[in-house]
Design a protein around this motif. Sequence first.
Motif, PDB file in Angstrom:
ATOM      1  N   PRO A   1       0.810  -1.226   0.000  1.00 57.96           N
ATOM      2  CA  PRO A   1       0.000   0.000   0.000  1.00 57.96           C
ATOM      3  C   PRO A   1       0.838   1.268   0.000  1.00 57.96           C
ATOM      4  CG  PRO A   1      -0.100  -1.097   2.139  1.00 57.96           C
ATOM      5  CD  PRO A   1       0.564  -2.039   1.201  1.00 57.96           C
ATOM      6  N   VAL A   2       2.022   1.215   0.614  1.00 60.30           N
ATOM      7  CA  VAL A   2       2.870   2.408   0.664  1.00 60.30           C
ATOM      8  C   VAL A   2       3.378   2.768  -0.728  1.00 60.30           C
ATOM      9  CG1 VAL A   2       5.111   3.229   1.437  1.00 60.30           C
ATOM     10  CG2 VAL A   2       3.534   2.244   3.085  1.00 60.30           C
ATOM     11  N   VAL A   3       3.788   1.765  -1.503  1.00 61.57           N
ATOM     12  CA  VAL A   3       4.259   2.034  -2.867  1.00 61.57           C
ATOM     13  C   VAL A   3       3.157   2.711  -3.687  1.00 61.57           C
ATOM     14  CG1 VAL A   3       4.970   0.963  -5.039  1.00 61.57           C
ATOM     15  CG2 VAL A   3       5.984   0.207  -2.895  1.00 61.57           C
ATOM     16  N   ILE A   4       1.921   2.232  -3.552  1.00 65.66           N
ATOM     17  CA  ILE A   4       0.798   2.827  -4.279  1.00 65.66           C
ATOM     18  C   ILE A   4       0.608   4.285  -3.877  1.00 65.66           C
ATOM     19  CG2 ILE A   4      -1.691   2.688  -4.661  1.00 65.66           C
ATOM     20  CD1 ILE A   4      -1.439  -0.356  -4.136  1.00 65.66           C
ATOM     21  N   LEU A   5       0.688   4.573  -2.576  1.00 67.75           N
ATOM     22  CA  LEU A   5       0.519   5.950  -2.100  1.00 67.75           C
ATOM     23  C   LEU A   5       1.629   6.859  -2.607  1.00 67.75           C
ATOM     24  CD1 LEU A   5      -0.596   5.394   1.618  1.00 67.75           C
ATOM     25  CD2 LEU A   5      -1.983   6.308  -0.252  1.00 67.75           C
ATOM     26  N   VAL A   6       2.869   6.379  -2.551  1.00 69.26           N
ATOM     27  CA  VAL A   6       4.002   7.211  -2.982  1.00 69.26           C
ATOM     28  C   VAL A   6       3.891   7.552  -4.463  1.00 69.26           C
ATOM     29  CG1 VAL A   6       6.505   7.264  -3.312  1.00 69.26           C
ATOM     30  CG2 VAL A   6       5.553   6.375  -1.182  1.00 69.26           C
ATOM     31  N   VAL A   7       3.552   6.564  -5.284  1.00 69.18           N
ATOM     32  CA  VAL A   7       3.404   6.823  -6.717  1.00 69.18           C
ATOM     33  C   VAL A   7       2.288   7.832  -6.970  1.00 69.18           C
ATOM     34  CG1 VAL A   7       2.776   5.777  -8.924  1.00 69.18           C
ATOM     35  CG2 VAL A   7       4.342   4.580  -7.388  1.00 69.18           C
ATOM     36  N   LEU A  32      -4.248  15.423  -7.921  1.00 65.95           N
ATOM     37  CA  LEU A  32      -4.481  14.197  -7.160  1.00 65.95           C
ATOM     38  C   LEU A  32      -5.914  13.716  -7.368  1.00 65.95           C
ATOM     39  CD1 LEU A  32      -2.771  14.762  -3.685  1.00 65.95           C
ATOM     40  CD2 LEU A  32      -2.129  13.100  -5.426  1.00 65.95           C
ATOM     41  N   ASP A  33      -6.081  12.403  -7.436  1.00 62.66           N
ATOM     42  CA  ASP A  33      -7.426  11.839  -7.497  1.00 62.66           C
ATOM     43  C   ASP A  33      -8.120  12.052  -6.153  1.00 62.66           C
ATOM     44  OD1 ASP A  33      -7.203  10.857 -10.097  1.00 62.66           O
ATOM     45  OD2 ASP A  33      -6.187   9.036  -9.406  1.00 62.66           O
ATOM     46  N   PRO A  34      -9.461  12.089  -6.134  1.00 65.95           N
ATOM     47  CA  PRO A  34     -10.182  12.158  -4.861  1.00 65.95           C
ATOM     48  C   PRO A  34      -9.806  10.987  -3.958  1.00 65.95           C
ATOM     49  CG  PRO A  34     -11.672  12.546  -6.704  1.00 65.95           C
ATOM     50  CD  PRO A  34     -10.373  12.104  -7.293  1.00 65.95           C
ATOM     51  N   TRP A  35      -9.959  11.188  -2.643  1.00 65.70           N
ATOM     52  CA  TRP A  35      -9.509  10.175  -1.690  1.00 65.70           C
ATOM     53  C   TRP A  35     -10.202   8.833  -1.895  1.00 65.70           C
ATOM     54  CZ3 TRP A  35     -12.816   7.665   1.549  1.00 65.70           C
ATOM     55  CH2 TRP A  35     -14.077   8.219   1.749  1.00 65.70           C
ATOM     56  N   TYR A  36     -11.482   8.869  -2.260  1.00 67.92           N
ATOM     57  CA  TYR A  36     -12.203   7.603  -2.419  1.00 67.92           C
ATOM     58  C   TYR A  36     -11.709   6.835  -3.645  1.00 67.92           C
ATOM     59  CZ  TYR A  36     -14.978  10.768  -5.374  1.00 67.92           C
ATOM     60  OH  TYR A  36     -15.375  11.702  -6.293  1.00 67.92           O
ATOM     61  N   VAL A  37     -11.264   7.549  -4.685  1.00 67.73           N
ATOM     62  CA  VAL A  37     -10.673   6.885  -5.850  1.00 67.73           C
ATOM     63  C   VAL A  37      -9.343   6.250  -5.458  1.00 67.73           C
ATOM     64  CG1 VAL A  37      -9.719   7.218  -8.158  1.00 67.73           C
ATOM     65  CG2 VAL A  37     -11.813   8.419  -7.475  1.00 67.73           C
ATOM     66  N   LEU A  38      -8.560   6.974  -4.653  1.00 67.35           N
ATOM     67  CA  LEU A  38      -7.271   6.452  -4.200  1.00 67.35           C
ATOM     68  C   LEU A  38      -7.455   5.202  -3.350  1.00 67.35           C
ATOM     69  CD1 LEU A  38      -4.226   6.901  -4.164  1.00 67.35           C
ATOM     70  CD2 LEU A  38      -4.530   8.380  -2.172  1.00 67.35           C
ATOM     71  N   VAL A  39      -8.437   5.247  -2.419  1.00 68.85           N
ATOM     72  CA  VAL A  39      -8.707   4.079  -1.577  1.00 68.85           C
ATOM     73  C   VAL A  39      -9.174   2.898  -2.426  1.00 68.85           C
ATOM     74  CG1 VAL A  39     -10.206   3.160   0.244  1.00 68.85           C
ATOM     75  CG2 VAL A  39      -9.189   5.434   0.491  1.00 68.85           C
ATOM     76  N   GLY A  40     -10.064   3.169  -3.385  1.00 69.61           N
ATOM     77  CA  GLY A  40     -10.528   2.098  -4.267  1.00 69.61           C
ATOM     78  C   GLY A  40      -9.404   1.488  -5.075  1.00 69.61           C
ATOM     79  N   THR A  41      -8.485   2.335  -5.551  1.00 70.73           N
ATOM     80  CA  THR A  41      -7.342   1.839  -6.321  1.00 70.73           C
ATOM     81  C   THR A  41      -6.479   0.925  -5.465  1.00 70.73           C
ATOM     82  OG1 THR A  41      -7.322   3.844  -7.673  1.00 70.73           O
ATOM     83  CG2 THR A  41      -5.305   2.521  -7.618  1.00 70.73           C
ATOM     84  N   ILE A  42      -6.241   1.330  -4.225  1.00 72.08           N
ATOM     85  CA  ILE A  42      -5.423   0.516  -3.321  1.00 72.08           C
ATOM     86  C   ILE A  42      -6.076  -0.840  -3.087  1.00 72.08           C
ATOM     87  CG2 ILE A  42      -4.584   0.322  -0.947  1.00 72.08           C
ATOM     88  CD1 ILE A  42      -4.128   3.336  -0.973  1.00 72.08           C
ATOM     89  N   VAL A  43      -7.380  -0.831  -2.812  1.00 68.84           N
ATOM     90  CA  VAL A  43      -8.092  -2.087  -2.547  1.00 68.84           C
ATOM     91  C   VAL A  43      -8.015  -3.019  -3.747  1.00 68.84           C
ATOM     92  CG1 VAL A  43     -10.350  -3.111  -2.091  1.00 68.84           C
ATOM     93  CG2 VAL A  43      -9.628  -1.080  -0.821  1.00 68.84           C
ATOM     94  N   VAL A  44      -8.274  -2.480  -4.950  1.00 66.24           N
ATOM     95  CA  VAL A  44      -8.263  -3.305  -6.160  1.00 66.24           C
ATOM     96  C   VAL A  44      -6.862  -3.849  -6.438  1.00 66.24           C
ATOM     97  CG1 VAL A  44      -8.548  -3.265  -8.665  1.00 66.24           C
ATOM     98  CG2 VAL A  44     -10.252  -2.171  -7.203  1.00 66.24           C
ATOM     99  N   GLU A  45      -5.849  -2.996  -6.330  1.00 66.31           N
ATOM    100  CA  GLU A  45      -4.487  -3.444  -6.620  1.00 66.31           C
ATOM    101  C   GLU A  45      -4.017  -4.493  -5.615  1.00 66.31           C
ATOM    102  OE1 GLU A  45      -1.538  -0.571  -7.449  1.00 66.31           O
ATOM    103  OE2 GLU A  45      -2.808   0.645  -8.753  1.00 66.31           O
ATOM    104  N   LEU A  46      -4.372  -4.310  -4.349  1.00 67.79           N
ATOM    105  CA  LEU A  46      -3.988  -5.309  -3.344  1.00 67.79           C
ATOM    106  C   LEU A  46      -4.718  -6.627  -3.590  1.00 67.79           C
ATOM    107  CD1 LEU A  46      -3.849  -3.226  -0.027  1.00 67.79           C
ATOM    108  CD2 LEU A  46      -1.962  -3.931  -1.485  1.00 67.79           C
ATOM    109  N   ALA A  47      -6.002  -6.556  -3.936  1.00 66.90           N
ATOM    110  CA  ALA A  47      -6.772  -7.781  -4.167  1.00 66.90           C
ATOM    111  C   ALA A  47      -6.224  -8.560  -5.364  1.00 66.90           C
ATOM    112  CB  ALA A  47      -8.248  -7.433  -4.383  1.00 66.90           C
ATOM    113  N   ILE A  48      -5.957  -7.857  -6.467  1.00 62.77           N
ATOM    114  CA  ILE A  48      -5.429  -8.545  -7.647  1.00 62.77           C
ATOM    115  C   ILE A  48      -4.027  -9.086  -7.360  1.00 62.77           C
ATOM    116  CG2 ILE A  48      -4.742  -8.267 -10.055  1.00 62.77           C
ATOM    117  CD1 ILE A  48      -6.909  -6.163 -10.343  1.00 62.77           C
ATOM    118  N   GLY A  49      -3.200  -8.291  -6.674  1.00 61.81           N
ATOM    119  CA  GLY A  49      -1.858  -8.762  -6.330  1.00 61.81           C
ATOM    120  C   GLY A  49      -1.892 -10.005  -5.457  1.00 61.81           C
ATOM    121  N   ALA A  50      -2.807 -10.024  -4.473  1.00 60.18           N
ATOM    122  CA  ALA A  50      -2.940 -11.199  -3.614  1.00 60.18           C
ATOM    123  C   ALA A  50      -3.384 -12.415  -4.424  1.00 60.18           C
ATOM    124  CB  ALA A  50      -3.936 -10.914  -2.493  1.00 60.18           C
TER     125      ALA A  50
END
Length: 513
Positions: free
Chosen positions: A163-169, A177-195
């Motif tokens: 999650p830190v790498v996603i935030l830094v990028v 910057l994207d709205p916070w809810y878009v950022l949170v959604g991106t993190i959730v999706v990227e973590l889920a697919i990565g897992a």
Amino acid sequence: MTVDHLNTLLLESAVVLLFAVVAVRISTRSGLPSLLIYLGIGVALGQNGLGMSFNNAELTQVMGYAALVVILAEGGLKTSWQAIRPVVPAAAVLATLGVAVSVFVTAAGAHWLVGLEWRTALLLGAIVSSTDAAAVFSVLRMVPLPKRLTGLLEAESGFNDAPVVILVVAFATTGELDPWYVLVGTIVVELAIGAAVGYAVGRLGAYAVRRVALPSSGLYPIAVLALIVLAYAGGALLHASGFLAAYIASVILGNSKLPHGPAVRGFADGLAWIGQIGMFVLLGLLVTPASMGSALVPGLVAGAVLVFVARPLSVLLTMTPFRVPWQEQALLSWAGLRGAVPIVLATIPLVAGATDAQQLFNVVFILVVVFTLLQGPTLPLVAKWLKIGEGDIGQDLGIESAPLEKLHGHLLSVQLSPGSRMSGVEVSELRLPKGAAVTLVVREGASFVPDRMTVLREGDELLVVTTEEVSGAAERRLRAVDRGGKLAGWLHNAEALPAGTRRTPSNGRKKNG
């Protein structure tokens, strides 16, 4: 490049590697993470030292990512799923919500106390909010902590890079910057697919490695590391978290009873050391000490906010619902060491051309060095003061399994580690399942065929031949005796009994199920 230049480069690289290996011994005695010595080597070789000119931040970032994949692979392969399974939910919360708390508290301190713009402050908070597995466990090797706490620290350091790498990028981009809810959604999706990618590669890879008889034992470590790199690359190409994919794949592979498991872990350990050395030397070369004076105060202030406010608050808010005692929360707070990850992440703004990127890199460098010097050597003292981890924790029993394809069996090489309760046990008292037998004992360089009355000793290496059907049961039994002695399975460790057996509660004897 001429042959002479290549030979000179190889000579210099060999000298640096040998010096770095010696430095590990120094760091072990002093309690300092070896990363500081490697950084020092890079700084000494740089412009204000021996005069080597190097300012390629993009190359450093690429090499740093590659080294981080190898370091995560080594950590995951050595992670015991049995040890971390009970604490995975807590570690996941600490590595996500805890990171969010740490980012915003550190950013608020950097904005109000240092005067950074909010976007730069958020970028700084994201860069320094990830703990570093290599730094944490180089120090934790000297502190015998409870398995629950060690597992929590281990899982957190493996999870929170993603999650830190996603935030830094996100924060390092030059646009809006994207709205916070878009950022949170991106993190959730990227973590889920990565897992999902990591799980799939780990499961399928373990199945393939167990069933493909490779012609040389040296090919197994290469195959396993290639699978982990495949998980990282597959996740990254799908715009998911490659780091999380690599860590999950390595944990699954490390707990899958692969052939030549110790050789695989030893190979990964050596590559991880090379990765750490090369990465930190390159990071040290990027530093120009003469220009870091203006970053000293911001680095100390931001580090103080991170270590004394942000990290403890994130631990308190995320660990209290899991009923983690305050003593363990205090140690979790102090054990959140920074190392390779923050400095590598600090190269992302440099490559992206973010505002004040060089100053930000200098601030992160100072923060990591100063507070690692503060936390690393004092961690054993803090654990002792909190009365956590007193006493020794025995090493895990070393078992290497090699398949005997044509004989439909397995050869187990068993090393009795210091403190093993198998020491003093007779061969007959091992009570191995039918189809398994101790065929050879190697003791002090001499080998002999044991009989039923042979007493095992600390340091012995046993060769156990088993049929394919009972190899798993034999390994579980050996580990049970290693932990509980000859009475394991009679009085406790029921879960370690061979498959197909059970205990009668009235007298403790076992029957065939």
